[in-house]
Write an enzyme that holds these catalytic residues in place. Structure first.
Site, PDB file in Angstrom:
ATOM      1  N   ASN A   7       0.876  -1.173   0.000  1.00 19.02           N
ATOM      2  CA  ASN A   7       0.000   0.000   0.000  1.00 19.02           C
ATOM      3  C   ASN A   7       0.916   1.226   0.000  1.00 19.02           C
ATOM      4  OD1 ASN A   7      -1.724   2.089   0.518  1.00 19.02           O
ATOM      5  ND2 ASN A   7      -2.723   1.131   2.289  1.00 19.02           N
ATOM      6  N   ARG A  91      -2.565  -2.089  -3.443  1.00 20.68           N
ATOM      7  CA  ARG A  91      -3.729  -1.237  -3.226  1.00 20.68           C
ATOM      8  C   ARG A  91      -3.630  -0.037  -4.178  1.00 20.68           C
ATOM      9  NH1 ARG A  91      -4.886   3.546   0.855  1.00 20.68           N
ATOM     10  NH2 ARG A  91      -7.047   3.802   0.322  1.00 20.68           N
ATOM     11  N   HIS A 180     -12.793   3.620  -0.116  1.00 18.92           N
ATOM     12  CA  HIS A 180     -12.784   2.655   1.005  1.00 18.92           C
ATOM     13  C   HIS A 180     -13.455   1.329   0.618  1.00 18.92           C
ATOM     14  CE1 HIS A 180     -12.761   6.144   4.175  1.00 18.92           C
ATOM     15  NE2 HIS A 180     -11.530   5.741   3.926  1.00 18.92           N
ATOM     16  N   ARG A 241     -11.598  16.748   7.164  1.00 22.98           N
ATOM     17  CA  ARG A 241     -12.369  17.068   5.954  1.00 22.98           C
ATOM     18  C   ARG A 241     -13.805  17.447   6.303  1.00 22.98           C
ATOM     19  NH1 ARG A 241     -10.941  11.606   2.870  1.00 22.98           N
ATOM     20  NH2 ARG A 241      -9.013  11.403   4.059  1.00 22.98           N
ATOM     21  N   GLU A 384      -7.936  -4.430   5.349  1.00 26.69           N
ATOM     22  CA  GLU A 384      -7.860  -4.249   3.895  1.00 26.69           C
ATOM     23  C   GLU A 384      -6.740  -5.090   3.291  1.00 26.69           C
ATOM     24  OE1 GLU A 384      -8.162  -0.155   5.165  1.00 26.69           O
ATOM     25  OE2 GLU A 384      -8.929   0.359   3.198  1.00 26.69           O
TER      26      GLU A 384
END
Ligand code: ADP
Length: 399
Positions: A7, A91, A180, A241, A384
């Site tokens: 990743n 990823r 996601h 955010r 993940e």
């Protein structure tokens, strides 16, 4: 079969070696400060201590090269020869509309990912650098791309089309993509196992609440709507955010504050969310501590965050005409019982009843709803990397 999972971010890189199909994690690590002074690799052989080494790493090629050295280190490694690594799973954040599943990486795939750089300028370039570095250093090893956007490609047009001139979609690809995906898919599969009900017979709402956060409506195993959109800025309130805002605010604050180009984007991505509201931190642990000391703005930040999650849960119940289970995952979802409590509070009429005692748990797969709750509430730590290893294994096992 040993699978290396990579990743790759702009200045950091996470990796794991997982033995498949028995899903056994063998080693993992983190490279930080790639291309900067003081770059460092921290490698952990499972069951052993961490090894932290500072080595100059001027680019991603150097970083991957150090990862491979660590993986085959005689003392801390897990293979004698790199040929023992059967495949690499990467990823990748954005695959546009092209891929709805993980794929074997070839030249065409890399070209597609390059075409998507415009849509994910911060994420796709380092992802591609990681792929290219592995191709150079392990030229005979198959590579698989696992995309954050892929799972959400099943959304119907009414969920992904913005109500702006249609040519923005046709010409510039402006639509909702969602992110996601690997995490939402992983926890949905785990939920089906935990409940012992086929995914085809389930309506799920998965809440991935981390630093970045998104909610997904999953019907019969397919994503039918998700809160992130064209970029990961849409949807929930996050650490830094803003999530959904009235788009008119963008021009209004730019004019009011006479901001230079790009500054509004920075404010909405890096200075907003619970950090922006509280003025304290983007980390929910800091906010919980501030609330305990009576800080009202920290309290407000947590309430606004939970309010937005509830808002999406309500919307997705309407979209699916019901829900069988709500799942909490990622840093906040797995660990912050206060947030889970705020989100699930007073939803009894919808059949959602959190068990306050069962909710006193962190980071462990469990059912946290009351016996009389029609909707199950689940806590499922995301993984993940394991999902990437599984997809990679499925694609390369017959080679
Ligand atoms: P990402 O992968 O998006 O960086 P994570 O899923 O790792 O994020 O979540 C990180 C966030 O989880 C932290 O910023 C913090 O807000 C929250 N978090 C982690 N541990 C706890 C905890 N024990 N209690 C409350 N919040 C936590």
């Amino acid at each position: 079969m040993k699978i290396l999972v990579i990743n790759c971010g702009s200045s950091s890189l996470k990796y794991q070696v997982i033995d498949m199909p028995n899903e056994k994690l063998l080693c993992k690590g983190l490279v930080e400060r790639i291309g900067m002074k003081g770059s460092v690799i921290t490698h952990t052989l499972v069951g052993d201590e961490k090894v932290r080494t500072e080595i100059p790493m001027k680019n991603h090629m150097d970083a991957i090269s150090n990862v491979l050295d660590a993986v085959k280190d005689p003392e801390y490694g897990v293979v004698k020869d790199l040929n023992e690594i059967a495949a690499v799973g990467h990823r990748v954040v954005h695959a546009g509309e092209k891929y709805s599943k993980s794929v074997l990486i070839d030249e065409d795939v890399v070209k597609t990912l390059e075409d998507c750089i415009e849509l994910a300028p911060l994420h796709n370039p380092p992802n591609i650098l990681g792929i290219n570095a592995c191709k150079d250093l392990m030229s005979n090893t198959p590579m698989v791309g696992v995309f954050d956007t892929a799972f959400h490609q099943t959304m119907p047009p009414e969920a992904y089309i913005y109500a702006i001139p249609y040519e923005m979609y046709e010409k510039y690809g402006v639509r909702r993509y969602g992110f996601h995906g690997t995490s939402h898919r992983y926890v949905a599969e785990r939920a089906s196992k935990m409940l012992n009900v086929d995914l085809d017979d389930l309506k799920l709402i998965t809440c991935h609440l981390g630093n970045g956060a998104s909610v997904t409506a999953i019907k019969r195993g397919k994503s039918i709507d998700t809160s992130m959109g064209f970029t990961p800025l849409e949807g929930l309130v996050m650490g830094t955010r803003s999530g959904d805002i009235d788009p008119a605010i963008v021009t209004y604050i730019r004019e009011k504050k006479n901001l230079p180009e790009g500054e509004t984007n920075k404010i909405l991505n890096n200075e907003s969310g619970v950090l922006g509201i509280s003025g304290i931190s983007s980390d929910f642990r800091d906010l919980e501590a501030a609330v305990a000391e009576g800080n009202e703005r920290a309290q407000l930040a947590l309430k606004v965050f939970a309010h937005r999650v509830r808002f999406y849960i309500g919307a997705y119940i309407a979209e699916m005409n019901g829900v069988d289970a709500i799942i909490f995952t990622a840093g906040v979802g797995e660990n912050d019982l206060g947030i889970r409590d705020l989100v699930c509070n007073d939803l009894g009429n919808l059949g959602i009843k959190l068990d306050v005692f069962k909710n006193k748990i962190k980071g462990k797969e469990s059912i946290i709803s009351r016996e009389d709750s029609r909707v199950k509430i689940l806590l499922i730590p995301t993984n993940e990397e394991l999902m990437i290893a599984k997809d990679t294994y499925e694609i390369v096992k017959s080679f």
